[in-house]
Structures are given as C-alpha cells and as structure tokens.
Design an enzyme around this catalytic site. Sequence first.
Site, PDB file in Angstrom:
ATOM      1  CG  ASP A 190      30.209  43.265  41.969  1.00  0.00           C
ATOM      2  OD1 ASP A 190      30.098  44.445  42.359  1.00  0.00           O
ATOM      3  OD2 ASP A 190      29.630  42.316  42.537  1.00  0.00           O
ATOM      4  CG  ASP A 247      46.129  45.723  37.940  1.00  0.00           C
ATOM      5  OD1 ASP A 247      46.221  45.899  36.711  1.00  0.00           O
ATOM      6  OD2 ASP A 247      46.872  44.945  38.565  1.00  0.00           O
ATOM      7  CE  LYS A 305      32.318  43.342  46.077  1.00  0.00           C
ATOM      8  NZ  LYS A 305      31.031  42.900  45.447  1.00  0.00           N
ATOM      9  CG  ASP A 341      44.794  45.528  32.180  1.00  0.00           C
ATOM     10  OD1 ASP A 341      45.278  46.675  32.068  1.00  0.00           O
ATOM     11  OD2 ASP A 341      45.478  44.527  32.433  1.00  0.00           O
ATOM     12  CE1 TYR A 344      47.404  43.458  43.126  1.00  0.00           C
ATOM     13  CE2 TYR A 344      47.741  45.597  42.099  1.00  0.00           C
ATOM     14  CZ  TYR A 344      47.151  44.347  42.096  1.00  0.00           C
ATOM     15  OH  TYR A 344      46.302  43.994  41.077  1.00  0.00           O
TER      16      TYR A 344
END
Length: 368
Positions: free
Chosen positions: A228, A252, A196, A256, A145
């Site tokens: 994942d 993030d 990852k 959620d 970001y």
Amino acid sequence: MAQPTYHIACLPGDGIGPEVTRGAVTVLQAAAAAHGFRLEFSEHLVGGAAYDAVGHPFPDETQQACDRADAILFGAVGGPRYDGLSWDLRPEAALLAIRKRYDLYGNLRPILLYPPLKDASPLKNEIIGGGVDFIIVRELVSGIYFGEPRGITTLPDGTRRGVNTEVYTDAEIARIARMGFEIARGRRKELTSVDKANVMEAGRLWRTVVDEVAQEYPDVEVEHLLADNAAMQILRRPGDFDVMLASNLFGDFLSDEAAMLTGSIGLLPSASLGSARNRFDLPKGFYEPIHGSAPDIAGQDRANPLAAILCGAMLLRHSLGQEEAARAVERAVAEVLEEGFRTGDIKVPGSAVLGTTAMAAEVAKRVG
C-alpha cells in the site's frame, strides 16, 4: 554468411489486438531488413477469437505453433460478450495456460515517461522531476492467481464463500528475486521489493528470501516497501525507483497504476520470461502490450500501436539477442514522439494525430 532466421508465433487475439499486432510486425520487419536477419511470422487463434472458431481459447494448433516458435508476440484477449463463459473457456484462460506451459515466471514491465509526453502525465511537473524510468518485475505463475484451495462454495446455511489462496515457496521467490537483481545490476543497481510482511505470512517469507538472495548481489541497494505504501510512493516520488520487485497480485496492480505516469496505458509493453529456451538458447519469451482488448475502439484504426511496437523491441532483445535492432526500434519510437506524431490517446493541441497503421508506418520509416 547466411542471415539468421527467427520464427515468431503471432497471436493477435481480440479487440484491438489484431490492429496493434500488425503495427508491431511492420516495425519488426523493418528492423530485420535494416540489421541483417530474417523474421518468419505465423498467425494463430487465441482468446475469444479462438473460442468463436473452435470452442477453446488456446487450441492445440496454437499450442503447437508456440512450442515451435522462438518467441510469441501477443495482441490482446477478452471482451464483455465472453463474461458469461466458465473460467476455463474465457479468453483470459489462454494467458494463464501460456504462462504455465512455458513457466514464464517473470513479467517485465518498463515504466518510461518520454520527455515529449511530460504534459500528458497526470502528475505535476515538480513530482515528475527529472523523469520516470523504472521497471516492475512481477512474479507471474504463482501467488493468489494460482494457489489452492480456490473457488466458490455454498455453506450449509446458504452463505456463499469465495476463496483464493496466496501461496509462495522459497524457490519461487528466489528465482524471481534473482531476475530482479540481475536486471538491477544492468541499470542503476537499486531494487525495491514490495510485500505485505506486516499482515501476510507469504509476505514475511517473500521479504526473508529477498534478503537472502540480496547477499549474492552486494552491489545492489535493496529497499523494502509495503504494497500500500508502494502504491503511494509511485505517485509521490516516481523518479526514485529503478527496479521494483513484486508478487503476482501486487505487480498486477502496481504496474497498471504506474502505467498512467507515462500519459497512456497504450505506451506500455511487457515481456514474460522464464525457464523455457528457444533454438538459440535464449528465453522463449511472451510479449504482450498491457492495455487490453479495448473493444470499444476495435476496428476503427484508433488504437495506439506503440506498446505493441515496444513489445517487439523487447522481443528482439530478450529472445533473439538482437540488441542493436531493439535499440533502433526504441529510438524510432522516441523520434516519432519528439517530432510531434500522436495517436488520439496522447494528442495535444497542435500535434499530428495519426491512426494505428500510420503511426506504425512512421516508426518503421525511422528504424535503421
């Protein structure tokens, strides 16, 4: 002995932000009265409301108020009507500015399923098992970001190309890792680090540095999961997690996803902490419910204020050092749910459905 007085910058923002923030302030004032300290709130513009009033989502006056405050209580920002603005003027730009201004590099997102809401979770009871109680520690001021280069360019052949860059230094990873390990030490002493590392160089560095920092915490058990797989395991065995450490992007997404385990995103608070300190040498934290502005129900007294109220409990704990008051707020929320009070997002047959204001009042009654 004089009662301590704490100064809170209150930034209600957009959509349901003002409603849920009012609910949190009501409960915080009740907690202060019951536990022998004073809270002084000052309200300031942020996000779309600030853009509408002065043409910028994070005005100088708001910045100065946040600089002076011992903690920042935030509502929500954004809405569809601001989508056409340039990035630096969109309501969400205020969030990034606040995070950078106070170096709020660690975002804490507790994932707690209250027993009375077990049936509200989309997961089967046999998966939920003995309950869900873990915390996601998300790095907040670096990663994709904020990385450079970024932007959209047009190539000579007319093709448009969008670029975002995942960038982490070892120091940035080490400090968020230490925050995660310290929190794990105060809980069940288990930390799951998400990356990852199989396909990303930044992920390999993340895993390497987490393992290096782990040497400082031999009492904490460490598990590594690819992002994942972590998303899958949150749904498969949510009760197994204690502290989950993740980068800005993965934290993030995963927070959620995990929020839905609790039955409603309207129940989830967050605290952003970093290197900035307040007058009491405690973190100048930023406290924000994760549910967003929900403009479709704004102004209707339908929003669930519990996430904002629980943000207040985190504020009491981390920025004011008022642990007993924080626990009193958390107990009051649990009691209200146990007694069957609900907002529309968590209602069940036979429950007493309340509006935003009434739900906050019920919690305030039980703080003591």
